[in-house]
Write a protein that holds these residues in place. Structure first.
Motif, PDB file in Angstrom:
ATOM      1  N   ARG A   1      44.694  33.854  43.811  1.00 43.01           N
ATOM      2  CA  ARG A   1      46.703  33.521  43.312  1.00 43.01           C
ATOM      3  C   ARG A   1      47.311  33.752  44.267  1.00 43.01           C
ATOM      4  O   ARG A   1      48.296  33.085  44.621  1.00 43.01           O
ATOM      5  CB  ARG A   1      46.584  35.255  42.442  1.00 43.01           C
ATOM      6  CG  ARG A   1      47.747  35.554  42.093  1.00 43.01           C
ATOM      7  CD  ARG A   1      48.096  34.621  40.731  1.00 43.01           C
ATOM      8  NE  ARG A   1      49.212  35.049  40.052  1.00 43.01           N
ATOM      9  CZ  ARG A   1      50.388  34.139  39.313  1.00 43.01           C
ATOM     10  NH1 ARG A   1      49.569  32.885  39.537  1.00 43.01           N
ATOM     11  NH2 ARG A   1      51.137  34.622  39.470  1.00 43.01           N
ATOM     12  N   GLN A   2      47.428  33.898  45.525  1.00 43.24           N
ATOM     13  CA  GLN A   2      48.177  33.675  46.731  1.00 43.24           C
ATOM     14  C   GLN A   2      47.510  32.429  46.439  1.00 43.24           C
ATOM     15  O   GLN A   2      49.181  31.367  46.951  1.00 43.24           O
ATOM     16  CB  GLN A   2      47.509  34.469  47.413  1.00 43.24           C
ATOM     17  CG  GLN A   2      47.909  35.687  47.525  1.00 43.24           C
ATOM     18  CD  GLN A   2      47.285  36.675  48.688  1.00 43.24           C
ATOM     19  OE1 GLN A   2      46.563  35.486  50.069  1.00 43.24           O
ATOM     20  NE2 GLN A   2      47.115  37.458  48.592  1.00 43.24           N
ATOM     21  N   ILE A   3      46.667  31.420  46.823  1.00 37.32           N
ATOM     22  CA  ILE A   3      47.156  29.948  46.740  1.00 37.32           C
ATOM     23  C   ILE A   3      47.771  29.524  45.375  1.00 37.32           C
ATOM     24  O   ILE A   3      48.690  28.063  45.608  1.00 37.32           O
ATOM     25  CB  ILE A   3      45.488  29.221  46.627  1.00 37.32           C
ATOM     26  CG1 ILE A   3      44.531  30.012  47.882  1.00 37.32           C
ATOM     27  CG2 ILE A   3      45.464  27.770  46.699  1.00 37.32           C
ATOM     28  CD1 ILE A   3      43.539  29.757  47.996  1.00 37.32           C
ATOM     29  N   ASP A   4      47.904  29.644  44.166  1.00 30.74           N
ATOM     30  CA  ASP A   4      48.269  29.263  43.253  1.00 30.74           C
ATOM     31  C   ASP A   4      49.796  29.485  43.140  1.00 30.74           C
ATOM     32  O   ASP A   4      50.601  28.845  43.093  1.00 30.74           O
ATOM     33  CB  ASP A   4      47.302  30.315  41.590  1.00 30.74           C
ATOM     34  CG  ASP A   4      46.449  29.655  41.102  1.00 30.74           C
ATOM     35  OD1 ASP A   4      45.535  28.466  41.618  1.00 30.74           O
ATOM     36  OD2 ASP A   4      45.739  30.013  40.930  1.00 30.74           O
ATOM     37  N   ILE A   5      50.558  30.762  44.029  1.00 33.39           N
ATOM     38  CA  ILE A   5      51.383  30.822  43.768  1.00 33.39           C
ATOM     39  C   ILE A   5      52.422  29.393  44.662  1.00 33.39           C
ATOM     40  O   ILE A   5      53.282  29.373  44.910  1.00 33.39           O
ATOM     41  CB  ILE A   5      51.646  31.928  44.498  1.00 33.39           C
ATOM     42  CG1 ILE A   5      51.379  33.368  43.232  1.00 33.39           C
ATOM     43  CG2 ILE A   5      53.532  32.215  44.827  1.00 33.39           C
ATOM     44  CD1 ILE A   5      51.623  34.422  43.753  1.00 33.39           C
ATOM     45  N   LYS A   6      51.503  29.578  46.265  1.00 30.42           N
ATOM     46  CA  LYS A   6      52.061  28.444  46.984  1.00 30.42           C
ATOM     47  C   LYS A   6      52.080  26.902  46.483  1.00 30.42           C
ATOM     48  O   LYS A   6      52.993  26.425  46.603  1.00 30.42           O
ATOM     49  CB  LYS A   6      51.033  28.656  48.052  1.00 30.42           C
ATOM     50  CG  LYS A   6      51.771  29.366  49.356  1.00 30.42           C
ATOM     51  CD  LYS A   6      49.857  29.713  49.748  1.00 30.42           C
ATOM     52  CE  LYS A   6      50.245  30.856  51.052  1.00 30.42           C
ATOM     53  NZ  LYS A   6      48.618  30.362  52.203  1.00 30.42           N
ATOM     54  N   ILE A   7      50.541  26.566  45.503  1.00 32.40           N
ATOM     55  CA  ILE A   7      51.521  25.585  44.697  1.00 32.40           C
ATOM     56  C   ILE A   7      52.510  25.328  43.745  1.00 32.40           C
ATOM     57  O   ILE A   7      53.075  24.691  44.225  1.00 32.40           O
ATOM     58  CB  ILE A   7      49.730  25.311  43.970  1.00 32.40           C
ATOM     59  CG1 ILE A   7      48.692  24.917  44.857  1.00 32.40           C
ATOM     60  CG2 ILE A   7      49.773  24.217  42.855  1.00 32.40           C
ATOM     61  CD1 ILE A   7      47.653  25.412  44.377  1.00 32.40           C
TER      62      ILE A   7
ATOM     63  N   MET B   1      34.765  39.837  44.922  1.00 30.75           N
ATOM     64  CA  MET B   1      35.112  38.982  43.190  1.00 30.75           C
ATOM     65  C   MET B   1      37.154  39.248  43.808  1.00 30.75           C
ATOM     66  O   MET B   1      37.642  38.234  42.828  1.00 30.75           O
ATOM     67  CB  MET B   1      34.420  39.329  42.527  1.00 30.75           C
ATOM     68  CG  MET B   1      34.805  38.416  40.899  1.00 30.75           C
ATOM     69  SD  MET B   1      34.092  36.285  41.612  1.00 30.75           S
ATOM     70  CE  MET B   1      32.589  36.160  41.260  1.00 30.75           C
ATOM     71  N   ILE B   2      36.985  40.267  44.008  1.00 32.01           N
ATOM     72  CA  ILE B   2      38.230  40.671  43.637  1.00 32.01           C
ATOM     73  C   ILE B   2      39.373  40.575  44.854  1.00 32.01           C
ATOM     74  O   ILE B   2      40.727  39.442  44.389  1.00 32.01           O
ATOM     75  CB  ILE B   2      39.085  42.310  43.228  1.00 32.01           C
ATOM     76  CG1 ILE B   2      37.993  42.709  41.763  1.00 32.01           C
ATOM     77  CG2 ILE B   2      39.923  42.991  43.914  1.00 32.01           C
ATOM     78  CD1 ILE B   2      38.440  44.066  42.354  1.00 32.01           C
ATOM     79  N   ASP B   3      38.592  40.105  46.075  1.00 36.21           N
ATOM     80  CA  ASP B   3      39.469  39.668  46.910  1.00 36.21           C
ATOM     81  C   ASP B   3      39.662  37.973  46.164  1.00 36.21           C
ATOM     82  O   ASP B   3      40.609  37.744  46.865  1.00 36.21           O
ATOM     83  CB  ASP B   3      38.822  40.040  48.197  1.00 36.21           C
ATOM     84  CG  ASP B   3      38.624  41.488  48.604  1.00 36.21           C
ATOM     85  OD1 ASP B   3      39.985  42.387  48.153  1.00 36.21           O
ATOM     86  OD2 ASP B   3      38.632  42.065  49.072  1.00 36.21           O
ATOM     87  N   GLN B   4      38.839  37.613  46.157  1.00 36.03           N
ATOM     88  CA  GLN B   4      38.519  35.989  46.750  1.00 36.03           C
ATOM     89  C   GLN B   4      39.756  35.620  45.614  1.00 36.03           C
ATOM     90  O   GLN B   4      40.233  34.844  45.413  1.00 36.03           O
ATOM     91  CB  GLN B   4      37.055  36.171  45.828  1.00 36.03           C
ATOM     92  CG  GLN B   4      36.336  35.865  47.357  1.00 36.03           C
ATOM     93  CD  GLN B   4      34.969  35.464  46.820  1.00 36.03           C
ATOM     94  OE1 GLN B   4      34.121  34.805  45.790  1.00 36.03           O
ATOM     95  NE2 GLN B   4      33.792  35.649  47.561  1.00 36.03           N
ATOM     96  N   ARG B   5      39.271  36.603  44.124  1.00 36.35           N
ATOM     97  CA  ARG B   5      40.612  36.302  43.276  1.00 36.35           C
ATOM     98  C   ARG B   5      41.476  36.529  43.222  1.00 36.35           C
ATOM     99  O   ARG B   5      42.560  35.361  42.963  1.00 36.35           O
ATOM    100  CB  ARG B   5      39.886  37.198  41.610  1.00 36.35           C
ATOM    101  CG  ARG B   5      38.968  36.879  40.709  1.00 36.35           C
ATOM    102  CD  ARG B   5      38.496  36.950  39.454  1.00 36.35           C
ATOM    103  NE  ARG B   5      39.823  37.048  38.544  1.00 36.35           N
ATOM    104  CZ  ARG B   5      39.591  35.889  38.402  1.00 36.35           C
ATOM    105  NH1 ARG B   5      38.705  34.400  38.311  1.00 36.35           N
ATOM    106  NH2 ARG B   5      40.439  35.137  37.323  1.00 36.35           N
TER     107      ARG B   5
END
Length: 77
Positions: free
Chosen positions: A12-18, A4-8
Motif C-alpha cells: 500500500r505504501q508503494i502504491d501511494i508513492k506510485i 501478510m499484513i505487513d507485506q500488504r
C-alpha cells in the motif's frame, strides 16, 4: 519473515508513492501542453529508454512494460 499484513501494508505504501509520482507527472504534462499544444509526449525513443531501464531492473517483459508505459502516458494527459 514479514507477516501478510505487513507485506500488504508495504504494498500500500508503494502504491501511494506510485500515485504521487503519477500525479506529479500529470502536472508536468499539463504544463508542457499549456506551453505548447503540439508537445510531443511519447516518442519511440522514450519507449526504448523505458524498456531498457525496465530490463536493467529485471522487468524484462517488453510487451507488458510497453503497455504500462503507454498507460502512464495516457493517464498523464
Amino acid at each position: 519473515m514479514p507477516s501478510m499484513i505487513d507485506q500488504r501494508s508495504h504494498l500500500r505504501q508503494i502504491d501511494i508513492k506510485i500515485l504521487d509520482l503519477l500525479e506529479e507527472r500529470a502536472l508536468l504534462v499539463a504544463n508542457m501542453i499549456e506551453e505548447s499544444s503540439d508537445a510531443q509526449l511519447l516518442t519511440e525513443e522514450d519507449i526504448q529508454l523505458w524498456l531498457e531501464d525496465s530490463a536493467e531492473r529485471g522487468l524484462d517483459n517488453d510487451i507488458a512494460m510497453e503497455k504500462v508505459y503507454r498507460a502512464i502516458v495516457a493517464a498523464s494527459r
